[in-house]
Design a protein around this motif. Structure first.
Motif, mmCIF file in Angstrom:
data_model
loop_
_atom_site.group_PDB
_atom_site.id
_atom_site.type_symbol
_atom_site.label_atom_id
_atom_site.label_comp_id
_atom_site.label_asym_id
_atom_site.label_seq_id
_atom_site.Cartn_x
_atom_site.Cartn_y
_atom_site.Cartn_z
ATOM 1 N N ASN A 103 0.813 -1.215 0.000
ATOM 2 C CA ASN A 103 0.000 0.000 0.000
ATOM 3 C C ASN A 103 0.852 1.274 0.000
ATOM 4 N N ARG A 133 3.008 10.405 5.645
ATOM 5 C CA ARG A 133 2.246 10.739 6.853
ATOM 6 C C ARG A 133 2.630 12.113 7.391
ATOM 7 N N GLY A 183 1.472 16.042 4.393
ATOM 8 C CA GLY A 183 0.152 16.408 3.876
ATOM 9 C C GLY A 183 0.150 16.504 2.354
ATOM 10 N N ALA A 242 -4.730 4.753 14.590
ATOM 11 C CA ALA A 242 -3.313 4.378 14.705
ATOM 12 C C ALA A 242 -2.461 5.563 14.263
ATOM 13 N N THR A 243 -1.287 5.680 14.861
ATOM 14 C CA THR A 243 -0.419 6.807 14.494
ATOM 15 C C THR A 243 0.168 6.624 13.094
ATOM 16 N N ASN A 244 0.502 5.390 12.750
ATOM 17 C CA ASN A 244 0.947 5.059 11.392
ATOM 18 C C ASN A 244 2.047 5.928 10.787
ATOM 19 N N ALA A 271 -3.484 17.460 7.212
ATOM 20 C CA ALA A 271 -3.832 16.206 6.530
ATOM 21 C C ALA A 271 -4.221 15.145 7.561
ATOM 22 N N GLN A 272 -3.521 15.128 8.686
ATOM 23 C CA GLN A 272 -3.880 14.159 9.733
ATOM 24 C C GLN A 272 -5.235 14.499 10.338
ATOM 25 N N GLU A 283 -9.936 7.634 9.154
ATOM 26 C CA GLU A 283 -9.124 6.750 10.002
ATOM 27 C C GLU A 283 -9.881 6.184 11.198
ATOM 28 N N SER A 321 -4.664 -3.342 7.898
ATOM 29 C CA SER A 321 -3.612 -2.904 6.964
ATOM 30 C C SER A 321 -3.598 -1.387 6.999
ATOM 31 N N ILE A 322 -2.524 -0.810 6.487
ATOM 32 C CA ILE A 322 -2.412 0.654 6.547
ATOM 33 C C ILE A 322 -3.527 1.309 5.716
ATOM 34 N N SER A 323 -3.995 0.613 4.680
ATOM 35 C CA SER A 323 -5.118 1.129 3.886
ATOM 36 C C SER A 323 -6.412 1.085 4.677
ATOM 37 N N VAL A 334 -5.132 5.778 6.426
ATOM 38 C CA VAL A 334 -4.158 6.853 6.195
ATOM 39 C C VAL A 334 -4.492 7.524 4.851
ATOM 40 N N PRO A 335 -4.698 8.837 4.838
ATOM 41 C CA PRO A 335 -5.156 9.500 3.612
ATOM 42 C C PRO A 335 -4.146 9.438 2.471
#
Lengths: 169, 682
Positions: free
Chosen positions: A46, A137, A140, B174-176, B591-592, B600, B614-616, B620-621
């Motif tokens: 991903n 992350r 942005g 999640a912080t990811n 963005a977060q 999220e 999964s991260i998807s 996570v944008p």
């Protein structure tokens, strides 16, 4: 399973190795070749931190086995600069702060390289769409989009300069 | 083949350029000959009795308990402190049960299958409501409540005509960071050396010393380049203790690199807070009182942020507003989930969501402009909130923000608009440490808090240059290393440029005095010709404020998809030490903020199984999900010598509330939780 011999061209050098058949390309690049600029971020293809060029196309190296690289040409982030001179995309990412922590950066740059090869003048929308396989992350994305736009300008200027030299010659 | 130790000394410096060339030094890039790779056998159950473990290293080999260090650390009751290896019971999916070691990561993953664990599953406690009504998940406790208290004083209900009450939820996320966690540990018979991806080498060292019973001279912790953290890499985790213990036991270097799946299941989550809020107001819109309750889903163990967060959120529940009476209960409860930790904002976004949603609700009740209501409830002068926050004069900033964000004009042309106002109270106390050293004509700096993408080196070079006049190219900030700086705090709570910067200035001024003592007067030449080494622990007391406002407009598609049309910020950042870095921090945080609001979530089913693995799935944008941001800053200097304020967490506080309001206006549906799903707005 027995190791398998593979031959590939990595960053312009012919390399012959013996690898475990199950070894992922990304682990071969990082651990066997010591090219640690290619990163692992998600294990599920991903995030795109592991993006490299295989025969010129952007590929997530966690989705390929090392043995599948046999006979192919691989370019990693380490292969982008020439004689210590940064590639315009690398320059652009520095200039426009297209990174913060630096972890997604190699993958972002390799994807940008492929994008700008296909489309020399991408719009913001095209850039964002083409980055759908690369996660960041920290930034942005705005500074990454700016970096790629700026890189396309730098690359055009480079070409104009080269053409100029050729005309003079 | 590259080796960490063959690289030049300068490579231990923070350096943006190395990342575009693929020459960073992340922890997984550290290749040590003879290293063992570690893999962890993790619990597949949210709650189960462990009947037997065959094979691997487990609690019978290492019976230690975790130490509470880093952001939100608390002294905890023994019964809620996490054991390093699950002992007797497992309490969340992903909890470490056993560890295996092999020559490479493929072999260690193969070995996972060789460990046999027999479990007897028990019905887990998954939701906050379950936690309050179920017997405690740990023996020796009376209930699942691990912290409980009140902020403010009890007051009789005001005789105000408007009384509104509502319930809100910020679900876990999640912080990811794109780089997962990781560690390399090595032991030479005397000193345990650790290389790690972290926000604070000092909290990792403190934690390892406590968990393993080692003296401070027996542990050295060094920071690798750290690929993002956002709160989750500030404290100690079981894997760090296990890898260190194994390095000492086997006398071989041990490496552990987290997979993304492990990150999602076993690295602390953020948010996970419920707010019940009641406000009393006059018809004029003046809010006369606030009563409420905050309940935090702390996860399976305490003594950290999960225990602390409910009280912290409760303290901030009146936001930047002048509300005379407030009384808020705070409760943290145990559930069978991974522990709750800090995530960018760490309690501030939750408190802001609860109060801002209520102010918007009041505006709808009174049919007035929500921004006018905010202005009416803001103070012209500084005050102490009934819940204990020191707040600067808020109204002058808010008036300016309304202009800067062009709210009045936009509100006329756009119905789907949201505006938020907040005060960020950064982690000011207890200050920070710095060491500045001059040797061989160069200046070297170490800071107590360590950069994980914020470019600390940029403000350090600037401040040292301003104080000592040394050209920036002779100034280097090195990565965190407890061998080079004896103690320190860490990078979290929007604090580094603020208190780390103040520490650098203090060290420089001390050094200047030393130069004057030695040479009679100060000059750059005399400084650089000498050898100086100054350490300071620059303590800070009290608090600072950073005000901020956001504006958002949206469109909603037929299927409930939200398109963020516009997302703007106006933040007081104090003196901007580097405007590019300030803008970068704000854009990334915005963005977060969009991520939390729209995409999220760490979702669990009734068995406590993680559904977003999964991260998807975690949401996570993508670049396509995020608009271009409009960012403006005010530079009202703080009382610190360099005028800096905190800013890193402002965007995750202000964006969700502005966006939630815009979506509420666009959909006509009351928004009470994040993430906002299509089913909430159709």
């Amino acid at each position: 399973m027995e190791n398998v011999k593979i031959r590939s061209r990595v960053n312009g050098k012919d390399i012959e190795s013996e690898v475990e058949p199950r070894k992922l390309l990304v682990h071969y690049i990082r651990e066997d070749l010591g090219l640690t600029g290619t990163h692992v971020g998600c294990d599920t293809s991903n995030c795109g931190a592991c993006t490299v060029l295989v025969d010129g196309k952007a590929v997530k190296s966690c989705t390929m086995l090392a043995v599948q690289a046999n006979g192919r040409e691989i370019t990693t982030i380490e292969g982008l600069s020439r004689q210590g001179k940064l590639h315009p995309i690398q320059e652009a990412f520095l200039e426009k702060h297209g990174l913060q922590c630096g972890y997604c950066t190699s993958g972002m740059i390799m994807t940008s390289f492929w994008l700008l090869r296909k489309n020399r003048n991408p719009t913001e929308e095209e850039i964002r769409k083409n980055l759908s396989g690369n996660l960041c992350r920290c930034t942005g994305y705005q500074s990454i989009v700016d970096s790629i736009t700026y890189a396309s300008k730098l690359m055009k200027a480079d070409e104009t300069e080269k053409e100029g030299i050729m005309v003079e010659q | 083949m590259s080796s960490y130790f063959t690289r030049a000394k300068d490579d231990l410096a923070y350096n943006e350029r190395v990342f575009v060339e693929g020459r960073g030094h992340f922890v997984d890039d550290i290749i040590k000959p003879g290293a063992l790779h570690m893999s962890i056998v993790r619990s597949p159950y949210a709650r189960a009795k462990i009947l037997s473990i065959k094979g691997g290293m487990s609690s019978k080999d290492l019976g230690a308990r975790m130490a509470s260090v880093g952001e939100g650390a608390m002294e905890g009751k023994n019964s809620v402190i996490q054991p390093v290896f699950a002992t007797g019971y497992v309490n969340y999916v992903g909890e470490a049960v056993a560890a295996v070691f092999a020559d490479d990561r493929y072999k260690s993953e193969d070995l996972l299958d060789s460990v046999e664990v027999e479990y007897e599953p028990v019905k887990p406690v998954v939701s906050i409501e379950d936690a309050l009504s179920s017997p405690p998940i740990h023996q020796g406790l009376k209930s699942n409540i691990i912290s409980e208290g009140w902020r403010g004083k009890e007051f009789p209900d005001p005789a105000s005509p408007i009384v509104l009450e509502d319930v809100f939820m910020n679900r876990r996320i999640a912080t990811n960071p794109i780089e997962p966690r990781g560690i390399v540990a090595d032991y030479d018979g005397k000193v345990l050396s650790v290389w790690i991806s972290t926000q604070s080498v000092h909290s990792i060292k403190e934690g390892l010393c406590e968990a393993l019973g080692l003296g401070p001279d027996a542990v050295r912790v060094m920071q690798a380049d750290t690929g993002g953290a956002f709160g989750s890499k500030g404290g100690l985790y079981p894997e760090y203790v296990i890898a260190s213990f194994a390095a000492m036991k086997y006398r071989r270097p041990v490496k552990w690199i987290e997979t993304r799946m492990e990150h999602l299941s076993s690295t602390s989550h953020g948010r996970g807070a419920k707010g019940i809020v009641k406000i009393f107001a006059e018809r004029s819109g003046k809010i006369t009182g606030l009563k409420g309750e905050v309940i935090v889903d702390a996860g399976a163990y305490g003594a950290g942020m999960g225990e602390f967060a409910s009280r912290f959120i409760a303290t901030m529940m009146t936001g930047p507003y002048m509300i005379e009476n407030a009384h808020v209960k705070s409760t943290s409860v145990l559930t069978n989930k991974v522990t709750l930790g800090p995530y960018r904002g760490a309690g501030r976004p939750e408190a802001s969501f609860f109060i801002e949603r209520m102010v918007d609700k009041l505006a709808d009740e009174l049919k007035v402009d929500p921004v006018d209501l905010r202005i009416l409830n803001s103070s012209e002068s500084k005050f102490r909130s009934p819940l204990g926050m020191e707040i600067d004069a808020a109204k002058p900033f808010l008036d300016q923000a309304v202009k800067e964000l062009d709210y009045r004009r936009k509100a006329k042309s756009t119905h789907n608009i949201g505006f938020s106002f907040f005060v960020l109270v950064p982690a000011f106390a207890p200050g920070e440490t710095a060491r500045v050293k001059v040797d061989g004509g160069k200046v070297s700096v170490w800071l107590g808090g360590n950069s994980h993408g914020q470019a600390h080196e940029v403000f350090v070079r600037k401040l040292v240059n301003e104080e000592l006049g040394v050209p920036e190219n002779l100034i280097t900030l090195y990565r965190g290393d407890t061998g080079m700086l004896k103690d320190g705090v860490g990078s979290w709570g929007s604090r580094s440029a603020m208190v780390g910067g103040a520490a650098v200035i203090s060290a420089c001024r001390k050094m200047k005095e030393e130069v004057i003592t030695k040479f009679g007067k100060y000059s750059v030449q005399s400084l650089l010709s000498g050898a100086f080494d100054v350490y300071v622990n620059e303590e800070q007391k009290g608090s600072l404020n950073s005000f901020g406002a956001n504006l958002a407009t949206v469109d909603i598609g037929k299927l409930g998809s939200v398109k963020v049309r516009e997302c703007a910020a106006y933040y007081d950042v104090g003196r901007a030490l580097n405007m590019d870095m300030v803008i970068g921090q704000i854009q990334g945080g915005m963005a977060q903020g969009i991520g939390q609001t729209l995409h999220e979530e760490m979702a669990f089913n009734e068995d406590g199984q993680l559904l977003t693995a999964s991260i998807s799935d975690a949401g996570v944008p993508l670049a396509e999900d995020i608009p271009n941001f409009e960012v403006k800053v005010a530079q009202n200097p703080s009382r610190l010598p360099h005028g800096a304020k905190g800013l890193g967490e402002s965007p995750t506080i202000g964006v969700p509330t502005a966006l939630a309001r815009a979506i509420e206006k666009a959909s006509g549906k009351r928004i009470r939780e994040t993430p906002i799903r299509p089913e909430h707005i159709l």
